[in-house]
Enzyme design. Structure first.
Site, mmCIF file in Angstrom:
data_model
loop_
_atom_site.group_PDB
_atom_site.id
_atom_site.type_symbol
_atom_site.label_atom_id
_atom_site.label_comp_id
_atom_site.label_asym_id
_atom_site.label_seq_id
_atom_site.Cartn_x
_atom_site.Cartn_y
_atom_site.Cartn_z
ATOM 1 N N ASP A 90 -2.335 5.676 -11.101
ATOM 2 C CA ASP A 90 -3.271 4.742 -11.738
ATOM 3 C C ASP A 90 -3.081 4.885 -13.246
ATOM 4 O O ASP A 90 -3.173 5.991 -13.778
ATOM 5 C CB ASP A 90 -4.711 5.076 -11.330
ATOM 6 C CG ASP A 90 -4.955 4.802 -9.858
ATOM 7 O OD1 ASP A 90 -4.402 5.544 -9.013
ATOM 8 O OD2 ASP A 90 -5.654 3.825 -9.555
ATOM 9 N N GLU A 135 -9.060 -3.461 -1.519
ATOM 10 C CA GLU A 135 -9.937 -2.300 -1.700
ATOM 11 C C GLU A 135 -11.120 -2.517 -0.783
ATOM 12 O O GLU A 135 -11.803 -3.542 -0.886
ATOM 13 C CB GLU A 135 -10.372 -2.182 -3.158
ATOM 14 C CG GLU A 135 -9.227 -1.710 -4.034
ATOM 15 C CD GLU A 135 -9.406 -2.029 -5.498
ATOM 16 O OE1 GLU A 135 -10.391 -2.721 -5.837
ATOM 17 O OE2 GLU A 135 -8.569 -1.594 -6.302
#
Lengths: 252, 214
Positions: free
Chosen positions: A9, A128
């Site tokens: 990330d 997600e």
């Protein structure tokens, strides 16, 4: 065969890590971490652009270009891809696949446009999902902040019909916890879809990787904090999977 | 000794940066070009590509690159086709209808099987690492190149594959659900890789280095 994927990330030019997609802590330099994992035998990278709206495309493109000169395995870039031009600039910088979440939820036709321009195998649906019932999960947008009102399996099926060639699924509940993956979520998606599914979120021990591959037909497992915090190495994971009879790329 | 001059054909394919990076890493001087004149003087020509057959062939033809590639292939200098680039070298392709390819490799590009030989569903696109089968027969034309392709892991991402119909000097296959699919081939001065050597770690880099010595 099963792929082991390192998930990074990125915020600006740093790798960060959160828990349940919140609370970002800097863990290192992307190119350094990527080189380490590449030399250790990782099969693929997923770069998640965590604050895509704040930083321009240029910083991320520079990171991808830097990586492409040193690591020679595929890279998927997820985050902030809103249209064909965003996808093109990321692919031209060295990414092999682009992952789309929010923009696809707002306009699924974008998946069709992207697939026809770049090929289905380059277009990944990034999902997600957060548990809302025993076998039911809600799709979230905008890095886990906005509930979409949609159930995950129905949405994923539809997205594949629109043109997504692969699914990258993050369990919001398990992300960063190192408590194990959401086995039911991954199993539900892998059995419902005809495309490869990459599971992300929750790996903290070797047994977690073995469990997800035994419990579901996912094609790949993505690991973040367990790698970044030196809890597991790619080498250990592949050795364990090999010992347990899974077909993995031998890089030893 | 000067660096080998590699030209990567620019016809709108999106994955050229990684191809260029990998060939540069292996010591080549690389140009991305859509100019017939530049293609003509290359030592090595690379046809990359990811995406659909009809768009690929239409782009090549509208840029006049089909002729430039054909002329290059007649000079006996090495030409490598990667993924869609390899498929475009075929006689025909069946993606979104039947289209003509460059006809430098005799055979057709057809969809991957949807079921294993035992009737289980296969996921499409085929995305992941394939392991080429080891082939024990040396081939007189392979210049020692083929040992870099046998029994190795490579990364592929595709829904279609090349099915040769005519004579191919040497082909390396992989097991896809019990079916044998061409992973790479060599015919005279042409090398075709269904996988991505620029994304296949060390085995891919080794193939590129060896190709540059042909």
């Amino acid at each position: 065969m099963k792929r082991i994927v390192a998930r990074l990330d990125i915020k600006g030019d740093k790798v960060i890590k959160g828990i349940q997609l919140e609370g970002l802590r800097v863990v290192g330099d992307p190119v350094e971490l990527a080189e380490r994992y590449y030399l250790d035998g990782v099969d693929e990278f997923v770069f998640v652009d965590a604050v895509a709206s704040l930083y321009g495309r240029n910083t991320l493109s520079d990171v991808i270009r830097g990586m492409s000169r040193k690591v020679f395995v595929p890279i998927t870039v997820v985050g902030g891809i809103r249209n064909v031009n965003d996808a093109r600039s990321v692919l031209r910088a060295g990414a092999d696949k682009v992952g789309i979440n929010t923009a696809a939820v707002q306009n699924p036709n974008l998946l069709t446009e992207l697939a026809s321009q770049f090929g289905r195998q380059s277009i990944v649906l990034s999902v997600e999902a957060k548990r809302v019932g025993p076998k039911s999960w809600e799709v979230y947008c905008d890095s886990g902040r906005e509930p979409s009102g949609m159930e995950v399996v129905g949405w994923a099926r539809s997205a594949v019909e629109y043109g997504a060639g692969e699914l990258f699924v993050t369990s919001i509940d398990q992300d960063g916890t190192q408590q194990g993956t959401d086995l039911d979520l991954m199993a539900a998606l892998a059995s419902a879809l005809p495309v490869p599914v990459v599971a992300s979120g929750g790996v903290g021990q070797l047994s977690h990787v073995v469990d997800i591959l035994n419990y579901s037909d996912v094609s790949a497992v993505a690991i973040a904090s367990a790698l970044h915090y030196d809890k597991l190495t790619i080498r250990d994971i592949k050795k364990e999977l090999c010992d347990k009879g899974f077909c993995v790329r031998n890089t030893l | 000794m000067s660096k080998p001059k590699v030209v990567v054909v620019d016809y709108g394919a999106s994955n050229t940066f990684s191809v260029i990076s990998a060939f540069e890493y292996c010591g080549a001087n690389v140009r991305l070009s859509d100019s017939s004149a530049e293609i003509e003087i290359a030592d090595f020509l690379i046809l990359p590509g990811v995406g659909a057959f009809p768009d690929g062939i239409n782009n090549l033809v509208s840029l006049g690159l089909d002729e430039a590639i054909w002329r290059f292939s007649q000079t006996e200098r090495p030409l490598m086709g990667i993924c869609l680039g390899m498929q475009l070298l075929a006689t025909t392709g069946d993606e979104f209808g039947r289209h003509n390819g460059l006809n430098l490799l005799k055979g057709s590009v057809i969809k991957l099987p949807e079921l294993t030989v035992d009737g289980k569903k296969l996921r499409l696109p085929n995305i992941g690492w394939i392991k080429t089968l080891s082939s024990n027969e040396p081939h007189e034309n392979d210049h020692g190149f083929f040992k870099y392709l046998n029994d190795k892991w490579f990364y592929a991402a595709h829904s279609f594959h090349f099915n040769p119909s005519g004579n191919i000097d040497a082909a390396v296959r992989f097991d896809y659900g019990g079916h044998l699919i061409v992973g790479a081939l060599q015919h005279e001065n042409i090398v075709g890789c269904q996988f991505h050597p620029e994304r296949s770690g060390k085995s891919g880099v080794d193939v590129i280095e060896r190709f540059l010595k042909l």
